[in-house]
Design a protein around this motif. Sequence first.
Motif, PDB file in Angstrom:
ATOM      1  N   ARG A 682       0.737  -1.005  -0.151  1.00  0.00           N
ATOM      2  CA  ARG A 682      -0.578   0.554  -0.280  1.00  0.00           C
ATOM      3  C   ARG A 682       0.803   1.359   0.296  1.00  0.00           C
ATOM      4  O   ARG A 682       2.038   1.096   0.520  1.00  0.00           O
ATOM      5  N   ASP A 683       0.018   2.496   0.053  1.00  0.00           N
ATOM      6  CA  ASP A 683       0.927   3.852  -0.305  1.00  0.00           C
ATOM      7  C   ASP A 683       2.285   3.803  -1.374  1.00  0.00           C
ATOM      8  O   ASP A 683       2.475   3.842  -0.644  1.00  0.00           O
ATOM      9  N   PHE A 684       1.078   3.739  -2.608  1.00  0.00           N
ATOM     10  CA  PHE A 684       2.468   3.583  -3.724  1.00  0.00           C
ATOM     11  C   PHE A 684       2.006   4.917  -4.420  1.00  0.00           C
ATOM     12  O   PHE A 684       1.415   5.322  -4.977  1.00  0.00           O
ATOM     13  N   VAL A 685       3.430   6.193  -4.763  1.00  0.00           N
ATOM     14  CA  VAL A 685       3.397   6.876  -5.268  1.00  0.00           C
ATOM     15  C   VAL A 685       4.503   6.853  -6.298  1.00  0.00           C
ATOM     16  O   VAL A 685       5.588   7.153  -6.156  1.00  0.00           O
ATOM     17  N   ILE A 686       4.104   6.746  -7.592  1.00  0.00           N
ATOM     18  CA  ILE A 686       4.684   6.693  -8.916  1.00  0.00           C
ATOM     19  C   ILE A 686       4.390   7.675  -9.831  1.00  0.00           C
ATOM     20  O   ILE A 686       3.303   7.697 -10.421  1.00  0.00           O
ATOM     21  N   TYR A 687       5.538   8.445 -10.071  1.00  0.00           N
ATOM     22  CA  TYR A 687       5.546   9.510 -11.056  1.00  0.00           C
ATOM     23  C   TYR A 687       6.211   9.227 -12.304  1.00  0.00           C
ATOM     24  O   TYR A 687       7.162   9.677 -12.711  1.00  0.00           O
ATOM     25  N   GLY A 688       5.381   8.760 -13.278  1.00  0.00           N
ATOM     26  CA  GLY A 688       6.489   8.558 -14.794  1.00  0.00           C
ATOM     27  C   GLY A 688       6.695   7.097 -14.439  1.00  0.00           C
ATOM     28  O   GLY A 688       7.627   6.631 -13.298  1.00  0.00           O
ATOM     29  N   ALA A 689       6.023   6.359 -14.949  1.00  0.00           N
ATOM     30  CA  ALA A 689       6.943   4.715 -15.935  1.00  0.00           C
ATOM     31  C   ALA A 689       6.659   4.499 -16.518  1.00  0.00           C
ATOM     32  O   ALA A 689       5.833   4.244 -17.586  1.00  0.00           O
ATOM     33  N   GLY A 690       7.355   3.476 -17.105  1.00  0.00           N
ATOM     34  CA  GLY A 690       7.774   3.040 -18.911  1.00  0.00           C
ATOM     35  C   GLY A 690       8.058   1.762 -18.761  1.00  0.00           C
ATOM     36  O   GLY A 690       8.548   1.552 -18.062  1.00  0.00           O
TER      37      GLY A 690
END
Length: 766
Positions: A682-690
């Motif tokens: 829980r509590d994931f913050v992903i700012y951009g992923a490829g």
Amino acid sequence: MQLHHFLLAAISLAVTVQSFWLGDIQHQGLAPFAGANAPVFRNVKDYGARGDGVTDDTAAINNAITTPGNRCGRGCASTTTTPVVLYFPAGTYLISSSIIPYYFTQMYGDASSPPTLKATANFQGFGLIDGNPYWTENPNWVTTNVFYRQVRNFILDTTAIAPATPATGMHWPTSQATSLQNIVFNMPKGNGVVHVGLFIESGSGGFMSDLTFNGGATGASMGNQQYTMRNLAFNDCGTAIIQLWNWGWTYIGLRINNCGKGIDISANSNGKQEVGSLTLIDSTIINTPVGVATAWSSSSQPPTAGSVVLENVALQNVPVAVSGPSGTVLSGSSGSTTITAWSQGHRYTPNGPANQIGAIAPNNRPSVLLDGGKYYTRSKPQYESLPASSFVSVRSAGARGDAAADDTAAIQNAINSATSAGKVVFIDYGLYRLTAPITIPPGAKIVGEGYPVLMAAGGYWSNVDNPQPVIKIGDTSGQAGSVELSDFVVGTQGSEPGAVLFEYNLASTGTPSAMWDVHTRIGGFTGSQLQVAQCLKQPGSSTVVQQCVAAYMSFHATKQSSGLYMENTWLWVADHDIDDNANTQTTIYAGRGVYIESTEGRFWLMGTASEHHVLYNYQFSNTKNIFASELQTETPYFMPTPNALVPFKVNTSLRDPDFGASCSGVAGNCAAAWGLRVLDSRDFVIYGAGHYSFFSSYSTTCSTVEAGENCQSRIVSIEGSSSNINIYNLNTIGSLSMIDRDGRSLASWQDNVNVYPANIAVYRSG
């Protein structure tokens, strides 16, 4: 007279105190495959550069780069065998043409007093530093294969060139394991200026931090697959940033002041947008008429191109926050306002697609990931306040670094003695064989010289059923404390199928541990014994060459660990041989990429990438409080021949994916590496992923829109009790499904076509 002498003594003392240790330390780096007359460390003044602001130092600097040694210049594809660390003491170095850092060259200025590279009025060249010259119609090095290079601690000055004469501070089309840090670009200011600070036209980055752009028509004009850029400042530029093209780009801590325009992502070609997506967080724009200029409209093509997510962006005297082809899309303010969270593009919350523009609820930021309300960040230390006597060389401790001697004991002794004395371990350049694990205790600080390599070798890790760490950070008891690691590579020499290259055990509850520019490189380089001669690709063959089963896992954060900041870390299983001049592809097997099962979490993955691991590239299990920016992966090029069912057995204690069970009824190539898998977290913050899957048995015909993006069936999975999983600007290539929840596809690529990948601007778990 006495006062005069006192002042001179004080000045002399100040100079002594500020002397940068890198210029003073004894340099014993050894490039074992370069020959005896190829020094690794080179001070430009030893090659005739004056740094007096009067003498033309161009020839002397380029001579320091190119000779002695058979360096990788014109016509050379790539190499790891001839590294150079090029050092510039404080001063002003006048140059009349480009400085060209050959392949595997690191350029370091004095961190305590950064030197200036100043162009003459009649300067000729494409950049004061030209990182990839056009000696022919194409850049000399294939831009997606330019790895392992750094430039830091410089002032680049084009102010002597006439404002209306085209000039570029730096030309930098490069890819993974490269970085720019602590560089100032000074250009003329005002109307009629055509200078550009930084120009990038292609590549597969990457990371940059702590850059300042003053003046110019454009601060940075850039096109590349993906990037994380942190702590960039633009002052008095015509346009701060022009994005020529991209798939995904994340800016963190951007500061734009007094520019005509902030970020321009409106590039079009034949009616189609060229920019895939933009993520901007924790940033400030001041006295700039337009914050972000886009080309997006309800009828623009491709459908999700130009996706934008803004979060915690402070505006001061910015009348238009976001503009489009028809005018204002998001109003700003002539006073002060903050964009809490806003997006344009496709949303899945968790179902979709909803094609929307407007405010969104901001991510629920875990407080333990923050520093003053913004996400915690930390620049790579350069220890500029320390004298050379505060460093302990592993060569001086008896390590050889010749790719043949057993250096285990010498390196362990250097780490232990330096840490107990409060000193910094200096890994002189070399290839160091390790025949048993190395333990890094809490309090350790380690810095490498030009990417030295620590290699698991000799058979200790030969048992795939009994995996063991190569580099163990802290013991397994939940030991408290933190470490600082920077600028080195860990790999294997030959087949070590039980090798876990990094095992992180520390509980860093206060100041996080940190790894900057620390990479894994499994095969593909001289000394690895995992090159074309041993592991040449065999397209279409499912036969596993056991000699090429090289490692078990790249990075494991254990249950008791916590608190780690990873910046610009690339965990790579070699898809090609860097030291083969044709860049011939290889088939090398490593089971797992990054596995984090820390029960407390608190991990920051700032511009990290994990590529070509068999089972997964990133897996998180029973963890929490994770930050990531431009999380980038690639599926192994050989899949599906063989697929992910071989050569590694399912290890249930590590919660490995069981493709034999989970692929039942799934169409297409299901047994292929996960890009990202999140289990009961829980509590994931992903700012951009490829997350990319380019190949099917080394053919790229599967990864195009025309072919149906069918290299594999699935690539991102959220499973079990996972909650508060947030991803901005998720980009996938070659996968039929973009994201799955408990075995059910939530989004297909056909619904989210972008410039080359498919894109979802906002995903939130249910």
